[in-house]
Write an enzyme that holds these catalytic residues in place. Structure first.
Site, PDB file in Angstrom:
ATOM      1  N   HIS A 142       0.354   7.452 -15.057  1.00  0.00           N
ATOM      2  CA  HIS A 142       0.517   8.362 -16.104  1.00  0.00           C
ATOM      3  C   HIS A 142       1.534   8.288 -17.072  1.00  0.00           C
ATOM      4  CE1 HIS A 142      -2.935  10.829 -14.253  1.00  0.00           C
ATOM      5  NE2 HIS A 142      -2.498  10.618 -13.232  1.00  0.00           N
ATOM      6  N   ALA A 196       9.911  -8.089   1.271  1.00  0.00           N
ATOM      7  CA  ALA A 196       9.267  -7.135   1.915  1.00  0.00           C
ATOM      8  C   ALA A 196       9.918  -5.557   1.595  1.00  0.00           C
ATOM      9  CB  ALA A 196       9.462  -7.448   3.589  1.00  0.00           C
TER      10      ALA A 196
END
Length: 179
Positions: A97, A139
């Protein structure tokens, strides 16, 4: 139009709740290609329990691997190159958004992952990023900006850790019998 929306949502439900749990690469890939409209090259592995936010909008190059439990939001489009290795529980987002818009408008921005990229477990790629050829995402990293080719990035937000050698060539064809 209402029936079309219902059928579209039903297809996503069947895909995410049933198809992704079937321990057959061949059947899942058939479903993804034919009924989800994904463009998937040869020798691709998509392990069980991956979820998808939309039909279409996903292109995966030859010999790439998407490990178990990944979330792929293809509403804005995802292009994954050849010999890409995506570790377990990676999230690739293409929709968000506009926080500065008065109506909090939704927007879609494509994610591009070039050839020979390795994305580590539980990394998150945010909308609109490009991951350059041969890059490594550590990671747990959160990638909010483009990643240059042959670099290693990590952290929240992801930052350059070091450069990587450029003479890489490795196999990514990987399947387990019941995954």
């Amino acid at each position: 139009m209402r029936l079309r929306n219902i059928l579209s949502e039903l297809r996503l439900y069947i895909c995410n709740e049933w198809i992704t749990t079937i321990p057959s690469h061949s059947f899942r890939l058939w479903f993804y290609r034919k009924l989800m409209g994904f463009q998937i090259a040869d020798e691709v592995s998509i392990f069980m329990h991956c979820s998808f936010d939309a039909a279409k909008g996903l292109t995966i190059g030859r010999s790439s691997v998407i490990n178990a439990g990944c979330r792929l939001d293809s509403r804005g489009g995802i292009t994954i190159g050849n010999k890409v290795s995506i570790s377990q529980q990676v999230i690739i987002l293409t929709a968000d958004h506009d926080v500065d818009a008065h109506d909090f408008a939704g927007r879609n921005r494509k994610v591009i992952i070039e050839d020979l990229v390795w994305i580590g477990t539980r990394a998150i790629l945010l909308p609109g990023v490009t991951i350059g050829k041969g890059a490594i995402i550590a990671a747990g990293a959160v990638v909010n900006k483009n990643v240059q080719p042959f670099t290693v990035v990590g952290g929240v937000p992801a930052k350059l850790l070091r450069d990587r050698r450029q003479d890489i060539e490795y196999p990514t064809k990987y399947r387990r019998l019941f995954q």
